[in-house]
Enzyme design. Structure first.
Site, short mmCIF file in Angstrom:
data_model
loop_
_atom_site.label_atom_id
_atom_site.label_comp_id
_atom_site.label_asym_id
_atom_site.label_seq_id
_atom_site.Cartn_x
_atom_site.Cartn_y
_atom_site.Cartn_z
N HIS A 37 32.07 43.13 37.61
CA HIS A 37 32.21 44.70 38.16
C HIS A 37 30.99 44.84 38.86
O HIS A 37 31.58 46.20 39.56
CB HIS A 37 32.24 45.31 36.28
CG HIS A 37 33.06 45.58 35.62
ND1 HIS A 37 33.20 44.64 34.54
CD2 HIS A 37 34.78 45.56 35.34
CE1 HIS A 37 34.26 44.85 33.86
NE2 HIS A 37 35.30 45.05 34.52
N GLY A 149 38.78 42.21 40.74
CA GLY A 149 38.57 41.29 41.26
C GLY A 149 39.28 40.04 40.97
O GLY A 149 40.27 39.67 40.79
N ASP A 152 41.12 38.09 37.87
CA ASP A 152 43.04 38.94 37.53
C ASP A 152 43.40 38.52 38.36
O ASP A 152 44.25 39.36 39.17
CB ASP A 152 42.64 39.72 37.31
CG ASP A 152 41.14 40.45 35.81
OD1 ASP A 152 41.97 39.17 34.71
OD2 ASP A 152 40.76 41.21 35.68
O1 PAF Z 1 41.36 44.70 35.64
C1 PAF Z 1 41.52 45.65 34.95
O2 PAF Z 1 40.04 46.23 33.99
C2 PAF Z 1 42.32 46.79 35.23
O3 PAF Z 1 43.89 45.39 34.62
C3 PAF Z 1 42.80 48.20 35.48
C4 PAF Z 1 42.74 47.58 36.66
C5 PAF Z 1 41.80 48.76 35.74
C6 PAF Z 1 43.86 48.83 35.45
O4 PAF Z 1 44.30 48.84 34.47
#
Ligand code: PAF
Length: 283
Positions: A37, A149, A152
């Site tokens: 993050h 990211g 995902d």
């Molecule tokens: O990737 C995530 O953490 C979630 O799917 C997101 C994009 C914040 C949507 O809730």
């Protein structure tokens, strides 16, 4: 860093940013922040003058038997980490404000086809939930840039399609996956892994690498490479949802001459569902 706990507080914080003509990046998260993050935040900083991070565990992207209630929530540690990164605002929306109607009366947004394959076929409704909350956040924050990211990967492709199809004036930036020393992709859900499972989890990235080098050598067909990857993981105790080779841009089934590919995997180790992927560009 301003803590913005309502839509009203968010809107008020956006006024001076817009008045000064500054650009704005949004990093949507579900919290329990890790190095992956923070890399998104640092990338956001390179793209815009101001950075807003949203933290919201979105109930509508979890299936009824999934981990919504046990999803790790560490808001104080998250806020401290974001302060250290000089984030300008942390948006913590409340469910009552974000979803003012009962579920049966809610407006949702769907990105068909892309949302139904891979993770979508194992997690029905997941990408509808993601697309809906992301669209809400986009409308509320009105960022110039939003950062996600590559871990995902399917989510990133779905969001890019959402933005394209709805003509949203937002640049979507994907950030390469941050990994542990053994290759395990950083994820909030890694904290579910037991001390016995954790050393096994690196096998996921090893299997992706193995498949990538087989693809690059081009000696055997993609289907064979994928089923070999799946078998290797099963032999190590993973329960594999899918191990698939897809076109990079739209996750479609690639033809034999396709050069821009992505290998995607989702597999469970005990109660932890892990996903990962590796991009392969063949010359
Ligand atoms: O990737 C995530 O953490 C979630 O799917 C997101 C994009 C914040 C949507 O809730």
């Amino acid at each position: 860093m301003e803590i913005l706990e309502s839509i009203d507080a968010l809107k008020k914080a956006l006024v001076p940013i817009r008045r000064r003509g500054e650009t704005l990046a949004l990093v949507p998260t579900m919290g329990h922040l890790h190095e992956g993050h923070l890399q998104l935040v640092r990338t956001a900083r390179q793209w815009a003058d101001r950075v807003i991070v949203s933290l919201y565990v979105n109930p509508f992207q979890f299936g009824p038997a999934e981990d919504f209630s046990s999803y790790p929530r560490t808001p104080e540690a998250d806020a401290a980490a974001l302060r250290r990164e000089n984030v300008d605002g942390l948006f913590l929306p409340a469910t009552e404000e974000l979803y003012p109607r009962p579920p049966e009366a809610m407006t949702f947004v769907e990105v068909p086809v892309l949302s139904e394959t891979l993770c979508g076929s194992f997690r029905p409704g997941h990408f509808r939930g993601v697309a809906t909350v992301v669209l809400k956040l986009f409308h509320l924050v009105e960022p110039d840039v939003a950062v996600f990211g590559e871990k995902d990967f399917q989510q990133l492709v779905v969001i890019k399609r959402l933005v394209e199809d709805l003509h949203l004036p937002i640049q979507i930036v994907g950030v390469p996956t941050v990994r542990e020393a053994d290759g395990l992709a950083r994820s909030s859900r890694n904290s579910y892994l037991s001390p016995i499972e954790r050393p096994l989890a690196g096998a996921l990235f090893a299997a992706l690498n193995e498949a990538a080098s087989a693809l690059e050598r081009g000696l055997i067909a993609g289907d064979e490479i994928a089923s070999k990857g799946q078998k290797v993981l099963e032999s190590k105790g993973f329960e594999v949802d899918y191990f698939a080779i897809r076109r990079l841009d739209d996750l479609g089934t690639p033809g034999p001459l396709e050069r821009r590919l992505v290998i995607l995997v989702a597999a469970r180790l005990g109660r932890t569902r892990l996903i990962d992927n590796l991009i392969v560009q063949r010359d």
